[in-house]
Write a protein that holds these residues in place. Structure first.
Motif, mmCIF file in Angstrom:
data_model
loop_
_atom_site.group_PDB
_atom_site.id
_atom_site.type_symbol
_atom_site.label_atom_id
_atom_site.label_comp_id
_atom_site.label_asym_id
_atom_site.label_seq_id
_atom_site.Cartn_x
_atom_site.Cartn_y
_atom_site.Cartn_z
ATOM 1 N N ASP A 53 0.683 -1.255 -0.018
ATOM 2 C CA ASP A 53 -0.169 0.071 0.019
ATOM 3 C C ASP A 53 0.841 1.247 -0.138
ATOM 4 O O ASP A 53 0.643 2.253 0.805
ATOM 5 C CB ASP A 53 -1.044 0.050 1.257
ATOM 6 N N GLY A 54 2.214 1.223 -0.746
ATOM 7 C CA GLY A 54 2.731 2.281 -0.994
ATOM 8 C C GLY A 54 3.895 2.511 0.183
ATOM 9 O O GLY A 54 4.826 3.294 -0.110
ATOM 10 N N GLU A 55 3.737 1.733 1.373
ATOM 11 C CA GLU A 55 4.709 1.763 2.274
ATOM 12 C C GLU A 55 5.841 0.857 2.186
ATOM 13 O O GLU A 55 5.534 -0.205 1.976
ATOM 14 C CB GLU A 55 4.022 1.629 3.659
ATOM 15 N N LEU A 56 7.245 1.192 2.633
ATOM 16 C CA LEU A 56 8.297 0.118 2.496
ATOM 17 C C LEU A 56 7.968 -0.901 3.627
ATOM 18 O O LEU A 56 7.562 -0.739 4.526
ATOM 19 C CB LEU A 56 9.437 1.003 2.921
ATOM 20 N N VAL A 57 7.999 -2.225 3.190
ATOM 21 C CA VAL A 57 8.125 -3.405 4.104
ATOM 22 C C VAL A 57 9.393 -4.050 4.292
ATOM 23 O O VAL A 57 9.876 -4.147 5.323
ATOM 24 C CB VAL A 57 7.233 -4.350 3.505
ATOM 25 N N TYR A 58 10.095 -4.068 3.316
ATOM 26 C CA TYR A 58 11.302 -4.803 3.165
ATOM 27 C C TYR A 58 12.383 -4.126 2.103
ATOM 28 O O TYR A 58 11.885 -3.925 0.950
ATOM 29 C CB TYR A 58 11.194 -6.158 2.715
ATOM 30 N N GLU A 59 13.636 -4.247 2.115
ATOM 31 C CA GLU A 59 14.407 -3.638 1.129
ATOM 32 C C GLU A 59 15.785 -4.450 1.528
ATOM 33 O O GLU A 59 16.328 -4.450 2.857
ATOM 34 C CB GLU A 59 14.832 -2.223 1.148
ATOM 35 N N SER A 60 16.677 -4.931 0.316
ATOM 36 C CA SER A 60 17.929 -5.621 0.780
ATOM 37 C C SER A 60 18.875 -4.959 -0.307
ATOM 38 O O SER A 60 18.499 -4.763 -1.288
ATOM 39 C CB SER A 60 17.875 -6.904 0.699
ATOM 40 N N MET A 61 20.103 -4.838 0.246
ATOM 41 C CA MET A 61 21.017 -4.657 -0.822
ATOM 42 C C MET A 61 22.387 -5.529 -0.580
ATOM 43 O O MET A 61 22.807 -5.177 0.736
ATOM 44 C CB MET A 61 21.514 -2.955 -0.911
ATOM 45 N N PRO A 62 22.832 -6.222 -1.315
ATOM 46 C CA PRO A 62 22.362 -6.386 -2.640
ATOM 47 C C PRO A 62 21.185 -7.126 -2.600
ATOM 48 O O PRO A 62 20.602 -7.399 -1.476
ATOM 49 C CB PRO A 62 23.678 -7.137 -3.444
ATOM 50 N N GLY A 63 20.513 -7.369 -3.787
ATOM 51 C CA GLY A 63 19.286 -8.103 -3.882
ATOM 52 C C GLY A 63 19.173 -9.536 -3.260
ATOM 53 O O GLY A 63 20.257 -10.071 -3.194
ATOM 54 N N THR A 64 18.233 -9.904 -2.947
ATOM 55 C CA THR A 64 17.947 -11.414 -2.165
ATOM 56 C C THR A 64 16.525 -11.858 -2.661
ATOM 57 O O THR A 64 15.809 -11.376 -3.661
ATOM 58 C CB THR A 64 17.660 -11.175 -0.597
#
Length: 136
Positions: A53-64
């Motif tokens: 719904d437009g809100e960040l839940v998860y982010e990884s760097m690098p990709g996973t």
């Protein structure tokens, strides 16, 4: 385990799996509906991101690749795999303390920022890692 070839999917148990760290180019899935909520997944070798719904839940760097993401009022859990050490950002409740457990090892307590972000690293070089954050 393997990457999520369809970028995002609902598992039989109702959890979400998403991400493909093997992709050379950014790939997105928009407006993936689950129980009336819209998810957006973006993934490739550099980053994997999930929004609800437009809100960040998860982010990884690098990709996973994330398997069996489950979010409740008391905990968030998932299994993550990738090509190395990944920095993971979760957006949870603001100013809240959580116990972080990675593959049955208690890492310690982490507190979310005013914006609700919790940031930690997971080493995915050898095998997928189970991650649990329990609200204290």
């Amino acid at each position: 385990m393997a990457v999520v070839s369809e970028i995002i999917r609902v598992e039989q148990d109702g959890t979400l799996s998403f991400g493909n760290y093997e992709l050379p180019e950014k790939t997105k899935v928009l407006d993936f509906e689950v129980e009336g909520r819209l998810y957006k997944a973006k993934t490739f070798y550099e980053v994997t991101k999930l929004k609800r719904d437009g809100e960040l839940v998860y982010e990884s760097m690098p990709g996973t690749a994330v398997h069996n993401l489950k979010i409740t009022d008391k905990e968030i859990s998932f299994c993550v795999e990738g090509n190395g050490n990944s920095q993971i950002t979760l957006e949870l409740d603001s100013n809240t303390e959580y116990k972080l457990v990675i593959s049955d090892i208690i890492v310690g307590n982490v507190k979310s920022s005013v914006g609700g972000k919790v940031i930690f690293s997971v080493d995915c070089t050898k095998e997928p890692q189970n991650v649990i954050l329990k609200r204290l």
